[in-house]
Design a protein around this motif. Sequence first.
Motif, PDB file in Angstrom:
ATOM      1  N   SER A   1      45.339  49.283  37.378  1.00  0.00           N
ATOM      2  CA  SER A   1      45.949  48.702  36.209  1.00  0.00           C
ATOM      3  C   SER A   1      45.545  47.236  36.141  1.00  0.00           C
ATOM      4  CB  SER A   1      47.476  48.825  36.307  1.00  0.00           C
ATOM      5  OG  SER A   1      47.921  48.194  37.486  1.00  0.00           O
ATOM      6  N   PRO A   2      45.650  46.589  34.954  1.00  0.00           N
ATOM      7  CA  PRO A   2      45.232  45.205  34.835  1.00  0.00           C
ATOM      8  C   PRO A   2      45.817  44.341  35.943  1.00  0.00           C
ATOM      9  CG  PRO A   2      45.830  46.080  32.693  1.00  0.00           C
ATOM     10  CD  PRO A   2      46.191  47.123  33.708  1.00  0.00           C
ATOM     11  N   ALA A   3      44.956  43.476  36.512  1.00  0.00           N
ATOM     12  CA  ALA A   3      45.376  42.639  37.623  1.00  0.00           C
ATOM     13  C   ALA A   3      46.488  41.693  37.200  1.00  0.00           C
ATOM     14  CB  ALA A   3      44.180  41.838  38.133  1.00  0.00           C
ATOM     15  N   GLU A   4      47.418  41.487  38.130  1.00  0.00           N
ATOM     16  CA  GLU A   4      48.540  40.613  37.829  1.00  0.00           C
ATOM     17  C   GLU A   4      48.089  39.180  37.597  1.00  0.00           C
ATOM     18  OE1 GLU A   4      51.414  40.988  40.889  1.00  0.00           O
ATOM     19  OE2 GLU A   4      51.856  43.084  40.481  1.00  0.00           O
ATOM     20  N   ASP A   5      46.947  38.783  38.208  1.00  0.00           N
ATOM     21  CA  ASP A   5      46.472  37.416  38.050  1.00  0.00           C
ATOM     22  C   ASP A   5      45.626  37.233  36.796  1.00  0.00           C
ATOM     23  OD1 ASP A   5      44.246  38.815  38.745  1.00  0.00           O
ATOM     24  OD2 ASP A   5      43.752  37.623  40.513  1.00  0.00           O
ATOM     25  N   GLY A   6      45.511  38.269  35.967  1.00  0.00           N
ATOM     26  CA  GLY A   6      44.787  38.150  34.703  1.00  0.00           C
ATOM     27  C   GLY A   6      43.303  38.377  34.790  1.00  0.00           C
ATOM     28  N   THR A   7      42.796  38.810  35.949  1.00  0.00           N
ATOM     29  CA  THR A   7      41.360  39.047  36.071  1.00  0.00           C
ATOM     30  C   THR A   7      40.984  40.402  35.486  1.00  0.00           C
ATOM     31  OG1 THR A   7      41.625  39.977  38.294  1.00  0.00           O
ATOM     32  CG2 THR A   7      41.178  37.607  38.137  1.00  0.00           C
TER      33      THR A   7
ATOM     34  N   GLN B   1      36.543  39.169  37.329  1.00  0.00           N
ATOM     35  CA  GLN B   1      36.338  37.831  36.785  1.00  0.00           C
ATOM     36  C   GLN B   1      37.585  37.386  36.051  1.00  0.00           C
ATOM     37  OE1 GLN B   1      32.806  37.152  34.552  1.00  0.00           O
ATOM     38  NE2 GLN B   1      31.446  38.003  36.092  1.00  0.00           N
ATOM     39  N   GLY B   2      37.701  36.081  35.909  1.00  0.00           N
ATOM     40  CA  GLY B   2      38.836  35.549  35.176  1.00  0.00           C
ATOM     41  C   GLY B   2      39.581  34.504  35.984  1.00  0.00           C
ATOM     42  N   PRO B   3      40.834  34.256  35.694  1.00  0.00           N
ATOM     43  CA  PRO B   3      41.641  34.932  34.664  1.00  0.00           C
ATOM     44  C   PRO B   3      41.217  34.539  33.257  1.00  0.00           C
ATOM     45  CG  PRO B   3      42.866  33.107  35.608  1.00  0.00           C
ATOM     46  CD  PRO B   3      41.597  33.220  36.406  1.00  0.00           C
ATOM     47  N   PHE B   4      41.509  35.421  32.316  1.00  0.00           N
ATOM     48  CA  PHE B   4      41.126  35.205  30.937  1.00  0.00           C
ATOM     49  C   PHE B   4      42.373  34.879  30.122  1.00  0.00           C
ATOM     50  CE2 PHE B   4      37.939  38.140  32.672  1.00  0.00           C
ATOM     51  CZ  PHE B   4      36.808  37.356  32.490  1.00  0.00           C
TER      52      PHE B   4
END
Length: 292
Positions: free
Chosen positions: A56-62, A66-69
């Motif tokens: 599921s989408p990474a908690e840190d927004g990556t 790559q990212g966070p976005f």
Amino acid sequence: RVAASSAPDARAMFSPASTDFLSGFSAFSKAKNAMNSPARSPVSRAMAAKPFVAASPAEDGTVMGQGPFGLKYYLAGALSGGICCGLTHGALTPVDVVKTRIQLDPVKYNQGFIGGFKQVSAAEGPGALLTGLMPTAQGYFIQGWFKFGGVEFFKINITNTIGDQSAWNNRNSIYLASSAMAEFIADIFLCPYEACRIRLVSDPTYATGMGSCASRMMSEVGFVNAFYSGFVPILFKQIPYTMAKFAVQGKAAESIYSSIGSKPEAMSKGANVGVSLMSGVVAGGVAAIISH
């Protein structure tokens, strides 16, 4: 890092790149390359034995490692797109003037592309080739802002929704969908500027500049008729153009890397920029033919 982790997951195979723009879906292919490396750790070998399944989408927004976005990333993408589109379209205003004149009056401007430059300059002076510069530069700055910022926004959020593996498998569809949605929004803002540009190029005596042109058009036929009577045609021109541009550039870049037997991470920044430029030229040519 993976070997030292007590709870390894697939995202640990990626290196953080918060300042790097997500170039297509190269981050995912980098991860797959890393997992296939003979130097990988025992943990990563065990991971490689299983299908790469998106978490599921990474908690840190990556996304794809790559990212966070966040807002800063999208604003940077939008600003980059706005500057590039405004500069390139503005610089090519003389070409647009000649093209528009040939389209509007092919009987008068019948000496071809180079001959058209000479005809316009001889009849109205060299300055006539810059007619419509301000609405062109401003309009395409705004269009580039929403187009490139929008493509990144939709691409990343679609990937978050369906997962990394599914996004990679359907990357061409995501290119097409993201670019179509972004261009639709961009055209809402571009259309009034294009209306003013075409009016000024077709009739240089109509107004002295963009502001006076817009005021006169609106006073004569009203806001909607003045600025959005050509909205549907511009959608049919711009959306296929943008869809082709992003999809073809992605495929062209993959083909170039494959033909030279290399990968983005194995090449210098200058070489990668060269691949971007070459794939961009190919994509621009194809997109122009499709949208003509």
